[in-house]
Scaffold this motif. Structure first.
Motif, mmCIF file in Angstrom:
data_model
loop_
_atom_site.group_PDB
_atom_site.id
_atom_site.type_symbol
_atom_site.label_atom_id
_atom_site.label_comp_id
_atom_site.label_asym_id
_atom_site.label_seq_id
_atom_site.Cartn_x
_atom_site.Cartn_y
_atom_site.Cartn_z
ATOM 1 N N ASP A 11 37.380 46.485 46.802
ATOM 2 C CA ASP A 11 36.291 45.394 46.327
ATOM 3 C C ASP A 11 35.309 45.343 47.495
ATOM 4 O O ASP A 11 35.385 44.916 48.371
ATOM 5 C CB ASP A 11 36.706 43.953 46.091
ATOM 6 C CG ASP A 11 35.539 42.954 45.792
ATOM 7 O OD1 ASP A 11 35.190 43.174 44.648
ATOM 8 O OD2 ASP A 11 35.437 42.356 46.654
ATOM 9 N N GLY A 13 31.996 44.355 48.987
ATOM 10 C CA GLY A 13 31.223 43.150 49.325
ATOM 11 C C GLY A 13 30.140 43.212 49.955
ATOM 12 O O GLY A 13 30.021 44.296 50.740
ATOM 13 N N GLY A 72 35.551 47.580 42.412
ATOM 14 C CA GLY A 72 34.427 46.573 42.059
ATOM 15 C C GLY A 72 33.331 46.653 42.835
ATOM 16 O O GLY A 72 33.767 46.723 44.218
ATOM 17 N N ASP A 114 31.927 43.563 39.920
ATOM 18 C CA ASP A 114 33.016 42.412 40.039
ATOM 19 C C ASP A 114 33.463 41.660 39.009
ATOM 20 O O ASP A 114 34.633 41.290 38.926
ATOM 21 C CB ASP A 114 32.665 41.820 41.531
ATOM 22 C CG ASP A 114 31.097 41.871 41.620
ATOM 23 O OD1 ASP A 114 30.274 42.208 40.903
ATOM 24 O OD2 ASP A 114 30.741 41.377 42.720
ATOM 25 N N ALA A 118 36.995 41.334 37.438
ATOM 26 C CA ALA A 118 37.677 40.019 37.361
ATOM 27 C C ALA A 118 38.479 39.997 35.885
ATOM 28 O O ALA A 118 39.570 39.197 35.896
ATOM 29 C CB ALA A 118 37.090 38.905 37.991
ATOM 30 N N THR A 138 32.021 34.287 36.899
ATOM 31 C CA THR A 138 32.094 33.939 38.277
ATOM 32 C C THR A 138 30.935 33.155 38.739
ATOM 33 O O THR A 138 29.722 33.493 38.687
ATOM 34 C CB THR A 138 32.062 35.261 38.920
ATOM 35 O OG1 THR A 138 30.914 36.086 38.771
ATOM 36 C CG2 THR A 138 33.244 36.288 38.612
ATOM 37 N N THR A 306 42.003 38.163 44.019
ATOM 38 C CA THR A 306 41.458 38.293 42.625
ATOM 39 C C THR A 306 40.765 39.595 42.678
ATOM 40 O O THR A 306 40.841 40.476 41.766
ATOM 41 C CB THR A 306 40.476 37.291 42.291
ATOM 42 O OG1 THR A 306 41.106 36.166 42.476
ATOM 43 C CG2 THR A 306 40.118 37.475 40.819
ATOM 44 N N ALA A 307 39.790 39.850 43.622
ATOM 45 C CA ALA A 307 38.939 40.995 43.676
ATOM 46 C C ALA A 307 39.761 42.439 43.606
ATOM 47 O O ALA A 307 39.323 43.192 42.949
ATOM 48 C CB ALA A 307 38.000 40.857 45.019
ATOM 49 N N ALA A 311 40.015 45.021 40.566
ATOM 50 C CA ALA A 311 39.440 46.413 40.731
ATOM 51 C C ALA A 311 40.891 47.325 40.360
ATOM 52 O O ALA A 311 40.729 48.287 39.837
ATOM 53 C CB ALA A 311 39.191 46.561 42.051
#
Lengths: 325, 325
Positions: A11, A13, A72, A114, A118, A138, A306-307, A311
């Protein structure tokens, strides 16, 4: 003994890039994170990711087999395997992230945004297990969404479907990060909630602990704390936010007739404060044929997982589909 | 010589039920219509339909083979093969129309609502040929919609997806036939257009031929004629209608990222009067990533053929899919 199949979930970010190995049952075998270093080119992140993954796999070589890499990222395009003008990274234009990863691995690589990741995570391992039609929303800095119809993520013609955060609430409304006005995410997101605080503080005259906090320091968590402590303005802020979110989600139901809508992310963590007014407004605005049919659910994945799970689900979903046919 | 495969396409309307035989290429071999007799039970319509079809097939027995029956009807449910509380028929509750037809025919029978049927018709034979992601909007008495994502009609969890006519324009707005207020079809439909005439005549003071027509006698065609003759009020009515429709279609694009939106039905027949303001407003309200990507197209099916072609496409689409795999 047969090797245990695992997928690398990544993920990306704005601040950190989380990654981890996820097995078929959706258990994160091991996970960690590295700084994204948003100012550096994508190649540098992918190289560091490869190093990190190699270190992560080293002690598992004898027992685990890597089957693919799911990623993601903001503004990711599933069809092209690219990240396109991401808002929180310095990467410019269309960045072929999937191809960069394929230079290191001769394995299936897939990339999506993302919220889509999810949605797959919830479908395989979370609140949407067994569902074929649902929407994941989200509620973070913005409002992201992943739509699943007939068991498949909806990507649309160009891979960018699922931008419910940019549907219209008020054409003369708040400025949106996308350059337009009045979009849903300017009202229903952690940031939108804080903007509503400012608006209500201006309209009303009663005291509130929120008057002591500078707008740039305010977080949705602080508003939730004030509401839980009984502050009437904070309570009304959640009420107004849920009203708007529920009304627009009724539009999404009219398009897609989902079995459930799953709320997720920082603002969803406020629990009943946001779920109750949203559910009430959604139900009130539903077309009669949809009333009492659409569940509004919290995520069933652990916040921290979650992330990476989502993914990884991008690859696991494909593997499971191939095994079915 | 091999027999020519044909499908019976049936469109059940409030006044007439059209039906005809459609070949693989989408040519209506023969078509006709019978009165629906909306006050009679569904069994009676199905029996008369069977009689009519038998007479239609009689001269073709030696050359054509019936392969299935596709039907379009208001409030039809594809999953259940039912028509549920149709607004313009006296049929009450959930009517198992597909099963009634199966009593006469040992053939595939499928049923969906008219807008979904129209979408399949456009995909197989019309403006959406070769497209996998598009939306068909029917602008008639109401506003119907059929959504195709990744080459499949979107039915949602319960078979009733695609109710874009009942998305929200103004929570305090016009009363809608569904019992709620401010839905899109109260503005963007033949009926909605006429309601906007009333509103504008009240606001403005200038002369207009529309002031001479009683509201219950007014049709969208009369408004189009007035606009084409240069009446400023009629022109503004189309402008306002297109503004609202384009803005809401931008919401649909944000959900679904279609390649095209196809407008169809009585109001769409007004041509540039409705297409130009709608296209302008759609483009204006699109999220930057969707700008200049979404085509707004007229139907490419002959007005009189669409309903029967679309209904037949429901079966042809399944046959063609089976032949591919």
């Amino acid at each position: 003994m047969p090797l245990i199949d695992v997928v690398l979930g990544v993920d990306i970010g704005g601040t950190n890039t989380k990654f981890g190995l996820v097995d078929r049952a959706g258990t994160p075998v091991v996970q960690t994170s590295i700084p994204t270093n948003a100012h550096e080119p994508a190649e540098s992140l992918v190289a560091r990711l490869h190093d990190g993954c190699t270190r992560m796999l080293a002690p598992l070589k004898a027992t685990h087999a890597l089957r693919g890499i799911g990623m993601g990222a903001p503004n990711a395009n599933f069809f092209r395997g690219t990240v396109e003008n991401p808002p929180n990274l310095s990467w410019k234009g269309v960045v072929p992230v999937a191809d960069m990863v394929r230079k290191y691995y001769d394995l299936p690589v897939a990339l999506t945004n993302d919220a889509n990741a999810a949605a797959l995570g919830e479908m395989l391992y979370g609140a949407a297990k067994g569902m074929k039609n649902f929407i994941v929303i989200t509620l973070g800095t913005g409002l992201g969404s992943g739509i699943v119809s007939a068991g498949e993520l909806v990507y649309g013609a160009d891979g960018f479907a699922g931008e419910i955060g940019h549907t219209m609430v008020d054409p003369e409304g708040r400025e949106c990060g996308c350059g337009q006005r009045g979009h849903l995410e300017t009202y229903a997101s952690a940031t939108g909630l804080c903007r509503t605080v400012g608006e209500l503080l201006a309209v009303r005259r009663d005291e509130s602990p929120l008057r002591a906090i500078a707008p740039r320091d305010l977080t949705s968590r602080m508003v939730a704390d004030a509401a839980n402590a009984g502050d009437p303005i904070a309570c009304e802020v959640f009420e107004v936010t849920g009203q708007i979110l529920g009304m627009k989600l009724a539009d999404s139901v009219a398009h897609l007739s989902p079995e459930a809508i799953i709320l997720f992310g920082g603002l969803a963590a406020a629990g009943p404060l946001i779920f109750e007014p949203t559910a009430r407004s959604l139900e009130e605005h539903l077309l009669p044929i949809f009333k009492n049919k659409v569940k509004l659910l919290p995520s069933a994945l652990r916040e921290g997982d979650t992330a990476v799970l989502g993914a990884a689900a991008l690859i696991w979903n494909e593997i499971l589909k191939q095994q079915k046919t």
